[in-house]
Motif scaffolding. Structure first.
Motif, short mmCIF file in Angstrom:
data_model
loop_
_atom_site.label_atom_id
_atom_site.label_comp_id
_atom_site.label_asym_id
_atom_site.label_seq_id
_atom_site.Cartn_x
_atom_site.Cartn_y
_atom_site.Cartn_z
N ILE A 36 33.65 24.20 -19.26
CA ILE A 36 32.40 24.37 -20.00
C ILE A 36 32.63 25.43 -21.08
O ILE A 36 33.24 26.48 -20.80
N ALA A 37 32.15 25.18 -22.30
CA ALA A 37 32.34 26.14 -23.39
C ALA A 37 31.21 25.98 -24.40
O ALA A 37 30.93 24.86 -24.86
N TRP A 38 30.56 27.11 -24.75
CA TRP A 38 29.53 27.14 -25.80
C TRP A 38 30.20 27.46 -27.13
O TRP A 38 31.08 28.30 -27.22
N SER A 39 29.74 26.77 -28.18
CA SER A 39 30.29 27.01 -29.51
C SER A 39 29.74 28.31 -30.08
O SER A 39 28.52 28.51 -30.12
N PRO A 40 30.61 29.22 -30.56
CA PRO A 40 30.14 30.43 -31.22
C PRO A 40 29.74 30.21 -32.68
O PRO A 40 29.26 31.15 -33.32
N HIS A 41 29.96 29.01 -33.20
CA HIS A 41 29.71 28.73 -34.61
C HIS A 41 28.44 27.90 -34.85
O HIS A 41 27.90 27.94 -35.95
N GLN A 42 28.00 27.15 -33.86
CA GLN A 42 26.83 26.30 -34.01
C GLN A 42 25.91 26.52 -32.83
O GLN A 42 26.29 26.34 -31.67
N HIS A 43 24.70 26.92 -33.12
CA HIS A 43 23.73 27.25 -32.08
C HIS A 43 23.36 26.02 -31.27
O HIS A 43 23.02 24.97 -31.83
N GLY A 44 23.46 26.13 -29.94
CA GLY A 44 23.05 25.05 -29.06
C GLY A 44 24.10 23.99 -28.81
O GLY A 44 23.82 23.02 -28.10
N LEU A 45 25.31 24.15 -29.34
CA LEU A 45 26.37 23.15 -29.16
C LEU A 45 27.16 23.50 -27.90
O LEU A 45 27.71 24.61 -27.78
N LEU A 46 27.25 22.56 -26.98
CA LEU A 46 27.92 22.76 -25.70
C LEU A 46 28.97 21.68 -25.52
O LEU A 46 28.73 20.50 -25.79
N ALA A 47 30.17 22.10 -25.05
CA ALA A 47 31.27 21.17 -24.75
C ALA A 47 31.56 21.23 -23.27
O ALA A 47 31.53 22.30 -22.65
N SER A 48 31.87 20.07 -22.68
CA SER A 48 32.17 19.99 -21.27
C SER A 48 33.27 18.96 -21.05
O SER A 48 33.41 18.01 -21.83
N GLY A 49 34.06 19.18 -19.99
CA GLY A 49 35.16 18.28 -19.68
C GLY A 49 35.10 17.83 -18.23
O GLY A 49 34.72 18.59 -17.34
N GLY A 50 35.49 16.57 -18.00
CA GLY A 50 35.46 15.99 -16.67
C GLY A 50 36.82 15.98 -16.00
O GLY A 50 37.86 16.22 -16.64
N GLY A 51 36.82 15.71 -14.72
CA GLY A 51 38.03 15.73 -13.92
C GLY A 51 38.87 14.48 -14.07
O GLY A 51 38.83 13.79 -15.10
N THR A 52 39.64 14.20 -13.00
CA THR A 52 40.64 13.13 -13.07
C THR A 52 40.00 11.77 -13.30
O THR A 52 40.52 10.95 -14.09
N ALA A 53 38.90 11.49 -12.67
CA ALA A 53 38.25 10.18 -12.83
C ALA A 53 37.51 10.04 -14.15
O ALA A 53 37.17 8.91 -14.54
N ASP A 54 37.27 11.13 -14.85
CA ASP A 54 36.50 11.09 -16.10
C ASP A 54 37.42 11.21 -17.32
O ASP A 54 37.39 10.36 -18.20
N GLN A 55 38.17 12.31 -17.40
CA GLN A 55 39.16 12.54 -18.47
C GLN A 55 38.53 12.53 -19.86
O GLN A 55 39.16 12.11 -20.83
N CYS A 56 37.30 13.00 -19.97
CA CYS A 56 36.60 12.99 -21.26
C CYS A 56 36.10 14.39 -21.60
O CYS A 56 35.77 15.18 -20.72
N ILE A 57 36.04 14.66 -22.90
CA ILE A 57 35.39 15.86 -23.44
C ILE A 57 34.13 15.39 -24.14
O ILE A 57 34.18 14.57 -25.07
N ARG A 58 33.01 15.93 -23.70
CA ARG A 58 31.72 15.54 -24.26
C ARG A 58 31.05 16.73 -24.92
O ARG A 58 31.22 17.88 -24.49
N PHE A 59 30.28 16.43 -25.99
CA PHE A 59 29.57 17.45 -26.74
C PHE A 59 28.07 17.15 -26.66
O PHE A 59 27.65 16.00 -26.79
N TRP A 60 27.30 18.23 -26.48
CA TRP A 60 25.86 18.10 -26.26
C TRP A 60 25.10 19.03 -27.20
O TRP A 60 25.54 20.14 -27.49
#
Length: 580
Positions: A448-472
């Motif tokens: 899990i990581a919050w962007s320090p450059h854009q307010h409200g932008l959140l990144a998350s990554g899934g485990g072995t069955a997911d293998q995706c990086i999603r932005f919210w």
């Protein structure tokens, strides 16, 4: 044979020499000898010799007569001077013309055909056909790539597709263009001062500046020379837009080392996806949990200090499960396998408090000023205020399995939590009910990581069955982007100075990837660990990262630079940059 017969061959009536000389056509007018002879007059066929009388009369004819008139090239109305590799008298060529490049230059008919086909295809909305035809005619020679792209830019206006190869010759093209232009302007000025007696490119002694004038101009400021491409008489084959593009400053290629600049041994570093055992403080001190002990490593002095050993207690089964530095200061939070969170003063190497509340191991910790959040296998998130005598001030219930990821937003308003139940939950500070609940991941969410450059932008990554990086977008509760990584996502971290993102991965590649946001194109991929890269921390200056893996090593990498990220343009239409 007299002059009258010679003039009648050109379809004219007998006239005096003075009248003929007065009616001599100008160089720009159509050639009068191309006109068809009048009826009743005989015209010479190709290869036929002139009569003997005509040859005899040419000896006494004036120098401007047809018999001695110099042959001149005939140009069609489609002649474009800028397309030809023309070398003017007294000036150097703008572009070198070796045999390979001369082979690329089109003839007048080919150039007209390409321009006509290009204009037709462009008007019909089909630009790929013209581009393909142009590329197919080009010889397959890598050295001609620059010329091919410049020609495509001139014909198709495709300036944004110039490659780095074209930019590499910007200095040579612009320098030669300005040199030729300066030389032409120097010749013109000298010719004007001499009253037109000396033409440009004529007498070099009269047209070149004096030695004293050249010495006087040394180390003197000179204004910018205007682009010769803007002049209709410019010799450069590059248009104004292309010259402006080529003369733009080149960006220095970025070099990211593929090997770590330092490697430390970390014995007993556990290979557990749900633990967080590495963190880097603002005082440039690295903290690592190894088995039952916590060690501190100073990046300034490379000195290693043993902070504590939990194995000396009555219960020898206690071991370190998580560590987290306070945002500013020397306090360190240590989570244990017994559900107790210990607060240590690293300056004095003394424990400050022991906070209970959990009944299982504490695998995630996050600071928000004096507020500490802890996530446990018991599925609870406890909010602890160090200024309060109570062990915790509130509890957050939202996950159905172990909480393995916690992260506060940079402004301290939102808390993001990830769990083994594949849920990503966003909590508002001061509230015990979830504000947003994202369920798109299909595996455990630890990264899990919050962007320090854009307010409200959140990144998350899934485990072995997911293998995706999603932005919210946590302000609008929307999913922005999803990137397939083809590997287990263990950690995420935003760069402090640039809009970039680094991710560490486990099965099956064990790599470290640097991404460019929002394009999400991988800038570099670093390998070296032989086990899953489960731990990640960033240096306080934002240039280096440290990674830890089950191979019991800590590796330090230089991946970021200090170039400031461009600030967002303030606009009244952007509702998220103003107080509402």
């Amino acid at each position: 044979m007299d002059n009258s017969y010679r003039l009648r061959l050109k379809g004219q009536s007998p006239q005096s020499d003075t009248q003929v000389k007065a009616k001599r056509p100008s160089p720009g007018s159509p050639r009068h000898f191309n006109k068809r002879p009048a009826s009743g007059e005989r015209s010479l066929s190709r290869g036929e010799a002139y009569p003997t009388g005509l040859q005899a009369a040419s000896a006494s004819s004036p120098p401007w007569t047809v018999a001695q008139s110099p042959q001149r090239e005939q140009y069609s109305d489609r002649y474009i001077p800028c397309r030809m590799p023309y070398r003017s008298p007294g000036s150097s060529s703008i572009i070198a013309s070796p045999p390979q490049q001369l082979a690329v230059v089109r003839t007048l008919d080919e150039t007209s055909r390409i321009e006509r086909d290009t204009s037709d295809s462009t008007s019909n909305g089909d630009t790929n056909t013209a581009s393909t035809e142009l590329d197919s005619d080009m010889p397959h020679n890598p050295s001609l790539g620059t010329y091919s792209q410049l020609l495509r830019n001139e014909l198709l206006g495709d300036g944004d597709r110039l490659s780095e190869n074209a930019l590499a010759v910007a200095a040579a093209v612009s320098a030669r263009t300005e040199t030729a232009g300066t030389r032409r302007r120097g010749h013109s000025a000298v010719a004007t001062r001499n009253g037109g007696a000396t033409a440009a490119g004529g007498n070099s002694a009269a047209s070149s500046p004096s030695v004293g004038a050249r010495r006087a101009s040394v180390l003197q400021y000179q204004g910018a020379v205007p682009h010769e491409s803007l002049s209709p008489f410019a010799l450069s084959p590059v248009g104004a837009d292309s010259v402006r593009l080529l003369e733009s400053p080149r960006r220095t290629p970025r070099k990211i080392p593929k090997v770590p600049f330092k490697v430390l041994d970390a014995p007993d570093l556990q290979d557990d996806f749900y633990l967080n055992l590495v963190d880097w403080s603002e005082q440039n001190v690295l903290c690592v949990g190894l088995g039952t002990c916590v060690y501190l490593w100073s990046a300034h002095t490379s000195q290693v200090t043993k902070l504590c050993d939990l194995g000396t207690s009555e219960d020898n089964d206690v071991h370190v499960t998580s560590v987290k530095w306070i945002n500013r200061g020397a306090q360190l939070a240590v989570g244990t396998s017994q559900g107790v969170v210990q607060i240590w003063d690293t300056a004095e190497c003394q424990p400050v408090r022991a906070l209970a509340g959990h009944v299982a191991r504490v695998g995630a910790l996050a600071w928000n000023s004096q507020l500490l959040s802890s996530g446990s296998r018991d599925r609870k998130i406890l909010q602890r205020d160090l200024r309060s005598p109570d062990a915790y001030v509130s509890a957050l219930h939202g996950h159905k399995q172990e909480v393995c990821g916690l992260e506060w937003s940079p402004d301290g308003q939102y808390l993001a939590s990830g769990g083994n139940d594949n849920k990503l939950i966003v909590w508002n500070a001061g509230y015990t009910q979830p504000q947003h609940r994202f369920t798109d991941h299909i595996a455990a969410v630890k990264a899990i990581a919050w962007s320090p450059h854009q307010h409200g932008l959140l990144a998350s990554g899934g485990g072995t069955a997911d293998q995706c990086i999603r932005f919210w977008n946590t302000l609008t509760n929307q999913s922005l982007q999803c990137i397939e990584t083809k590997s287990q996502v263990c950690n995420l971290a935003w760069a402090k100075h640039t809009n970039e993102l680094v991710s560490t991965h486990g099965y099956s590649q064990n790599q470290i990837v640097l991404w460019k946001y929002p394009a999400m194109k991988p800038i570099a991929t670093l390998t070296g660990h032989t086990y899953r890269v489960l731990y990640l921390a960033m240096s306080p200056d934002g240039e280096s990262i440290v990674t830890g893996a089950g191979d019991e090593t800590l590796r330090f990498w230089n991946v970021f630079n200090k170039t400031q990220a461009p600030k967002q343009t303030s606009s009244v239409l952007n509702l998220f940059t103003h107080i509402r």
